[in-house]
Design an enzyme around this catalytic site. Structure first.
Site, short mmCIF file in Angstrom:
data_model
loop_
_atom_site.label_atom_id
_atom_site.label_comp_id
_atom_site.label_asym_id
_atom_site.label_seq_id
_atom_site.Cartn_x
_atom_site.Cartn_y
_atom_site.Cartn_z
N PRO A 97 0.84 -1.21 0.00
CA PRO A 97 0.00 0.00 0.00
C PRO A 97 0.88 1.26 0.00
O PRO A 97 1.89 1.30 0.70
CB PRO A 97 -0.79 -0.10 1.31
N VAL A 98 0.50 2.25 -0.82
CA VAL A 98 1.34 3.46 -0.92
C VAL A 98 1.10 4.42 0.26
O VAL A 98 0.04 4.39 0.89
CB VAL A 98 1.12 4.24 -2.24
N GLY A 101 3.60 3.81 5.22
CA GLY A 101 4.64 3.40 6.16
C GLY A 101 5.21 2.02 5.90
O GLY A 101 5.95 1.49 6.70
N LEU A 102 4.86 1.44 4.74
CA LEU A 102 5.40 0.12 4.42
C LEU A 102 6.55 0.20 3.41
O LEU A 102 7.01 -0.82 2.90
CB LEU A 102 4.29 -0.80 3.91
N GLY A 103 6.97 1.40 3.12
CA GLY A 103 8.16 1.56 2.28
C GLY A 103 7.92 1.31 0.80
O GLY A 103 8.82 0.86 0.09
N SER A 104 6.72 1.61 0.33
CA SER A 104 6.39 1.29 -1.07
C SER A 104 7.36 1.97 -2.05
O SER A 104 7.82 1.34 -3.00
CB SER A 104 4.95 1.65 -1.39
N ALA A 106 10.48 3.11 -1.59
CA ALA A 106 11.85 2.56 -1.54
C ALA A 106 11.88 1.17 -2.17
O ALA A 106 12.87 0.81 -2.84
CB ALA A 106 12.34 2.51 -0.09
N ALA A 107 10.82 0.39 -1.99
CA ALA A 107 10.80 -0.97 -2.56
C ALA A 107 10.79 -0.92 -4.09
O ALA A 107 11.50 -1.69 -4.75
CB ALA A 107 9.60 -1.75 -2.03
N ASP A 148 14.31 3.20 5.65
CA ASP A 148 13.52 2.45 4.65
C ASP A 148 14.43 1.77 3.64
O ASP A 148 14.34 0.56 3.41
CB ASP A 148 12.58 3.39 3.87
#
Ligand code: PMV
Length: 309
Positions: A97-98, A101-104, A106-107, A148
């Site tokens: 999810p963008v 806080g899940l680092g979308s 950077a991933a 991240d």
């Protein structure tokens, strides 16, 4: 020429915001969600970027120079000394999810950098991938700590201190987290900027708050390494209370944190920049279903169950 690369999401366990002020933080990769990049030769001239999730089908030079994908691609070519650009088709998809806080971001950068380097037959070290991703994060987040890009590049649990070499930590006993998404998109740049204003207005007090967070992070690391998961719940609660004082929680986050606790979570806190995005709850395997249900009833738009090991 073709290649593919994938990078996981990440979640901060302890220490967000204080980490910007050189305190330590703990973060882990979340393998259940990932960004995937596939690159092949293009029949069309130019570099075509296809990202159906964001309805994008565009040639590189038509994107604004500040566009994150354009910036990543141009920096990789520059680093590898590639000119003129080859004709490529780059497919990007992500289940992360963008702005939550899940680092979308950077991933996507990490997967894109690695896939590009592989397509061009060039090797980039993890350290180079990490540095390039950090530069891209800086374009979008102002003053990111670098946590991240580090966790996502190395895909390992990380005890992170800004500017210091990567230090991983050991998980003495696996533990389970439920990640609850408020569905509220909250730019990290804004919450980080607000914390900075408060810190500038009263540095002594805010430094003290950051010191308390640092103490919690060190205790949490020791608890995780010795497998003392019982100690972790109260540490999460204590970290969340300080994040509330730092003004980065929100009604939605507090509602999810309270719901998880009422449903039997051993501890819960917001994770990441705050004001929206995700929270995490520590649960025993027996409590997972109940906490997931409670989070959805309290307004969570999605949940992820992940075991840290
Ligand atoms: O919202 P996220 O997961 O990208 O995390 C931001 C973490 C902060 O500590 C608030 C900022 C940073 O750069 O470390």
């Amino acid at each position: 020429m073709s290649s593919a690369s994938s990078a996981p999401g990440k979640i901060i366990l302890f220490g967000e915001h204080a980490v910007v002020y050189n305190r330590p933080a703990l973060a882990v990769p979340v393998m259940q969600v990932h960004a995937d990049v596939e690159i092949s030769d293009s029949v069309r001239t130019g570099i075509w970027i296809l990202a159906p999730d964001i309805s994008l089908d565009a040639e590189l030079s038509t994107l604004p120079p500040t566009d994150a994908l354009r910036a990543v691609i141009e920096r990789v070519f520059q680093t590898l000394g590639i000119s003129p650009y080859p004709a490529l088709e780059i497919k990007i998809s992500s289940s992360i999810p963008v702005a939550s806080g899940l680092g979308s971001g950077a991933a996507v950068s990490v997967a894109l950098i690695r896939a590009l380097a592989a397509t061009l037959g060039q090797a980039l070290s993890d350290s180079q991938v990490n540095t390039l991703t950090y530069e891209i994060e800086r374009l979008h987040h102002g003053t990111p700590s670098g946590i991240d890009n580090t966790v996502i590049t190395y895909a390992k649990p990380v005890y992170f201190v800004r500017g210091q070499p990567i230090e991983t930590f050991h998980v003495g006993r696996p533990f389970t987290l439920v990640i609850g998404n408020t569905g509220v998109n909250a730019p990290t740049k804004e919450s980080v900027g607000d914390v900075r204003k408060h810190w500038q207005a009263d540095p002594a007090h805010w430094e003290q708050l950051f010191d308390r967070v640092a103490q919690i992070v060190r205790q949490a690391r020791a608890a995780i390494e010795t497998g003392d998961t019982v100690a972790l719940g109260p540490l999460m609660d204590a970290n969340h209370a300080i994040l509330q004082t730092l003004t980065v929680s929100s009604v939605e986050l507090d509602r999810l944190v309270d719901a998880a606790k009422s449903a039997g979570a051993a501890g819960a806190k917001l994770s990441g920049g705050g004001r929206g995005g995700n929270m995490i709850a520590l649960v025993t395997p027996q409590r997972v279903d109940e906490v997931v249900r409670a989070l959805h009833l309290a307004g969570a738009k999605s949940t992820i169950v992940t075991t840290i090991q």
